[in-house]
Design a protein around this motif. Structure first.
Motif, PDB file in Angstrom:
ATOM      1  N   SER A 201     -28.134 -26.434 -18.227  1.00 14.60           N
ATOM      2  CA  SER A 201     -27.945 -27.419 -17.170  1.00 14.60           C
ATOM      3  C   SER A 201     -26.524 -27.947 -17.201  1.00 14.60           C
ATOM      4  CB  SER A 201     -28.931 -28.584 -17.345  1.00 14.60           C
ATOM      5  OG  SER A 201     -28.698 -29.601 -16.396  1.00 14.60           O
ATOM      6  N   GLN A 202     -25.809 -27.774 -16.096  1.00 14.78           N
ATOM      7  CA  GLN A 202     -24.501 -28.398 -15.914  1.00 14.78           C
ATOM      8  C   GLN A 202     -24.751 -29.795 -15.365  1.00 14.78           C
ATOM      9  OE1 GLN A 202     -22.303 -26.524 -17.715  1.00 14.78           O
ATOM     10  NE2 GLN A 202     -20.824 -26.496 -16.042  1.00 14.78           N
ATOM     11  N   ASP A 203     -24.681 -30.795 -16.243  1.00 17.64           N
ATOM     12  CA  ASP A 203     -25.059 -32.141 -15.825  1.00 17.64           C
ATOM     13  C   ASP A 203     -23.993 -33.145 -16.237  1.00 17.64           C
ATOM     14  OD1 ASP A 203     -25.643 -32.453 -18.609  1.00 17.64           O
ATOM     15  OD2 ASP A 203     -27.686 -31.739 -18.270  1.00 17.64           O
ATOM     16  N   SER A 204     -24.381 -34.391 -16.446  1.00 18.32           N
ATOM     17  CA  SER A 204     -23.391 -35.439 -16.721  1.00 18.32           C
ATOM     18  C   SER A 204     -22.726 -35.299 -18.085  1.00 18.32           C
ATOM     19  CB  SER A 204     -24.038 -36.823 -16.591  1.00 18.32           C
ATOM     20  OG  SER A 204     -24.387 -37.101 -15.251  1.00 18.32           O
ATOM     21  N   ARG A 205     -23.230 -34.414 -18.921  1.00 23.99           N
ATOM     22  CA  ARG A 205     -22.549 -34.160 -20.194  1.00 23.99           C
ATOM     23  C   ARG A 205     -21.236 -33.419 -19.982  1.00 23.99           C
ATOM     24  NH1 ARG A 205     -27.375 -31.099 -23.096  1.00 23.99           N
ATOM     25  NH2 ARG A 205     -27.677 -30.505 -20.905  1.00 23.99           N
ATOM     26  N   VAL A 206     -21.088 -32.788 -18.822  1.00 30.21           N
ATOM     27  CA  VAL A 206     -19.895 -31.989 -18.522  1.00 30.21           C
ATOM     28  C   VAL A 206     -19.089 -32.711 -17.436  1.00 30.21           C
ATOM     29  CG1 VAL A 206     -19.038 -29.742 -17.788  1.00 30.21           C
ATOM     30  CG2 VAL A 206     -21.195 -29.899 -19.067  1.00 30.21           C
ATOM     31  N   PRO A 207     -17.806 -32.966 -17.683  1.00 27.30           N
ATOM     32  CA  PRO A 207     -16.997 -33.674 -16.670  1.00 27.30           C
ATOM     33  C   PRO A 207     -16.958 -32.915 -15.349  1.00 27.30           C
ATOM     34  CG  PRO A 207     -15.832 -33.589 -18.776  1.00 27.30           C
ATOM     35  CD  PRO A 207     -17.027 -32.677 -18.905  1.00 27.30           C
ATOM     36  N   VAL A 208     -16.912 -33.657 -14.265  1.00 25.49           N
ATOM     37  CA  VAL A 208     -16.907 -33.055 -12.941  1.00 25.49           C
ATOM     38  C   VAL A 208     -15.670 -32.191 -12.731  1.00 25.49           C
ATOM     39  CG1 VAL A 208     -15.782 -35.022 -11.807  1.00 25.49           C
ATOM     40  CG2 VAL A 208     -17.323 -33.555 -10.496  1.00 25.49           C
ATOM     41  N   GLU A 209     -14.575 -32.521 -13.398  1.00 25.75           N
ATOM     42  CA  GLU A 209     -13.326 -31.783 -13.218  1.00 25.75           C
ATOM     43  C   GLU A 209     -13.423 -30.343 -13.705  1.00 25.75           C
ATOM     44  OE1 GLU A 209     -12.634 -36.077 -13.373  1.00 25.75           O
ATOM     45  OE2 GLU A 209     -13.592 -34.676 -14.785  1.00 25.75           O
ATOM     46  N   VAL A 210     -14.360 -30.058 -14.608  1.00 25.97           N
ATOM     47  CA  VAL A 210     -14.505 -28.691 -15.125  1.00 25.97           C
ATOM     48  C   VAL A 210     -15.815 -28.048 -14.668  1.00 25.97           C
ATOM     49  CG1 VAL A 210     -12.994 -29.059 -17.100  1.00 25.97           C
ATOM     50  CG2 VAL A 210     -15.435 -29.547 -17.325  1.00 25.97           C
ATOM     51  N   GLY A 211     -16.370 -28.566 -13.585  1.00 20.97           N
ATOM     52  CA  GLY A 211     -17.538 -27.939 -12.983  1.00 20.97           C
ATOM     53  C   GLY A 211     -18.863 -28.581 -13.291  1.00 20.97           C
ATOM     54  N   GLY A 212     -18.855 -29.654 -14.103  1.00 20.99           N
ATOM     55  CA  GLY A 212     -20.091 -30.359 -14.369  1.00 20.99           C
ATOM     56  C   GLY A 212     -20.393 -31.401 -13.314  1.00 20.99           C
ATOM     57  N   VAL A 213     -21.308 -32.292 -13.656  1.00 22.67           N
ATOM     58  CA  VAL A 213     -21.722 -33.341 -12.726  1.00 22.67           C
ATOM     59  C   VAL A 213     -20.957 -34.630 -12.966  1.00 22.67           C
ATOM     60  CG1 VAL A 213     -23.659 -34.877 -12.174  1.00 22.67           C
ATOM     61  CG2 VAL A 213     -24.010 -32.408 -12.248  1.00 22.67           C
ATOM     62  N   GLY A 214     -20.654 -34.926 -14.244  1.00 18.46           N
ATOM     63  CA  GLY A 214     -20.015 -36.195 -14.548  1.00 18.46           C
ATOM     64  C   GLY A 214     -20.915 -37.364 -14.186  1.00 18.46           C
ATOM     65  N   TYR A 215     -20.324 -38.527 -14.061  1.00 17.57           N
ATOM     66  CA  TYR A 215     -21.088 -39.714 -13.646  1.00 17.57           C
ATOM     67  C   TYR A 215     -21.282 -39.668 -12.130  1.00 17.57           C
ATOM     68  CZ  TYR A 215     -19.433 -41.312 -18.219  1.00 17.57           C
ATOM     69  OH  TYR A 215     -19.141 -41.410 -19.553  1.00 17.57           O
ATOM     70  N   VAL A 216     -22.494 -39.964 -11.684  1.00 23.69           N
ATOM     71  CA  VAL A 216     -22.828 -39.845 -10.264  1.00 23.69           C
ATOM     72  C   VAL A 216     -22.761 -41.216  -9.591  1.00 23.69           C
ATOM     73  CG1 VAL A 216     -24.605 -39.164  -8.605  1.00 23.69           C
ATOM     74  CG2 VAL A 216     -24.299 -37.852 -10.719  1.00 23.69           C
ATOM     75  N   PRO A 217     -21.900 -41.390  -8.583  1.00 25.15           N
ATOM     76  CA  PRO A 217     -21.823 -42.677  -7.874  1.00 25.15           C
ATOM     77  C   PRO A 217     -23.130 -42.982  -7.138  1.00 25.15           C
ATOM     78  CG  PRO A 217     -19.909 -41.281  -7.404  1.00 25.15           C
ATOM     79  CD  PRO A 217     -20.908 -40.419  -8.103  1.00 25.15           C
ATOM     80  N   ALA A 218     -23.444 -44.271  -7.064  1.00 27.48           N
ATOM     81  CA  ALA A 218     -24.698 -44.684  -6.434  1.00 27.48           C
ATOM     82  C   ALA A 218     -24.808 -44.211  -4.993  1.00 27.48           C
ATOM     83  CB  ALA A 218     -24.836 -46.205  -6.511  1.00 27.48           C
ATOM     84  N   ASP A 219     -23.685 -44.175  -4.257  1.00 27.69           N
ATOM     85  CA  ASP A 219     -23.790 -43.799  -2.849  1.00 27.69           C
ATOM     86  C   ASP A 219     -24.004 -42.298  -2.655  1.00 27.69           C
ATOM     87  OD1 ASP A 219     -21.273 -42.864  -3.465  1.00 27.69           O
ATOM     88  OD2 ASP A 219     -20.281 -43.747  -1.720  1.00 27.69           O
TER      89      ASP A 219
END
Length: 258
Positions: A201-219
């Motif tokens: 799972s590519q999720d919040s453990r992986v920064p968004v800059e390298v293809g992960g999810v990172g922290y997801v904004p509420a909106d």
């Protein structure tokens, strides 16, 4: 047929055409309205949420569970910022959201961390705010082929989050990259998401800059996945209708998601 009859018939045909067109427009508007404010169907294309969701599951997502943002509306027009009629998700909710790196792409994961939480994975075990999340080893998850034969057994754990949400996770590999992480502190207005298939799972453990999810904004939240309404295994072929019936996973249809 005299001229008056011909004119009357033409007017009738024109009226019927307009009535049909108007009915079609109303139906489309009603469908868009339901999809925007009530429920929207989504298809599960990957194994990141095994064992909770299988490839070929179709789920209904509650759009009103967390209120509405511009991403709740078809084509995401920039009509307003933030959320209206909003309420926060709970730990353990299975949520559809827009990928922060490219908001045209939908993801589905489980909410693990709320704003201000400290999240860490240590030796494959989840910690929230420094406390280990309760988990216990349960029977292996069995991956089966189209004939029902077991082709793989995968270690499976039951987790219980603070707040009481209970669900199962998979552990494909020992000492995978995501099994030991630093501490993630969830920013205000954001959420920490993880897939139940922890090693796939590519999720919040992986920064968004390298293809992960990172922290997801509420909106970016679309809604809460609440029910599987149909499930079709990969033996079905779109061009072979006779395969559709046999590919249905009847036991998963119209079942809740936890």
């Amino acid at each position: 047929m005299d001229q008056e009859q011909a004119v009357a018939k033409a007017k009738t045909r024109g009226g019927d055409l307009w009535d049909s067109l108007r009915t079609l427009v109303y139906a489309v508007l009603i469908a868009i309205g339901i999809r925007t404010v009530a429920y929207e169907p989504f298809h599960i294309p990957s194994e990141s949420m095994l064992p909770t969701l299988l490839v070929g599951d179709y789920v209904f997502v509650s759009k009103y569970a967390y209120g509405y943002s511009k991403y709740s509306i078809i084509f995401s027009p920039p009509v307003f910022d933030g959320r209206i009629l909003g309420s926060a998700p709970k730990r353990g909710d299975v949520v559809v959201f827009r990928w922060p790196r490219d908001p045209s792409i939908d993801y589905i994961k489980r909410v693990i961390g709320l704003p201000g939480d400290r999240v860490q994975v240590r030796d494959g075990a989840l910690l929230i705010n420094g406390e280990p999340v309760k988990r216990r080893r349960i029977e292996d998850f069995e991956r089966r082929d189209r004939f029902g034969n077991v082709v793989e057994r995968i270690a499976q754990w039951e987790e219980t989050l603070p707040g009481g949400a209970v669900y199962n996770t998979l552990d494909l590999y020992n000492y995978n990259a995501g099994d030991n992480t630093g501490v993630y502190t969830v920013p205000a207005g954001h959420f920490f998401m993880m897939g139940d298939n922890r090693d796939n799972s590519q999720d919040s453990r992986v920064p968004v800059e390298v293809g992960g999810v990172g922290y997801v904004p509420a909106d970016h939240l679309i809604g809460r996945a609440e029910v599987r309404w149909i499930s079709i295994d990969q033996s079905a072929s779109l061009l072979k209708p006779w395969t559709w019936f046999g590919a249905l996973r009847w036991g998963r249809m119209f079942t809740g998601i936890n």
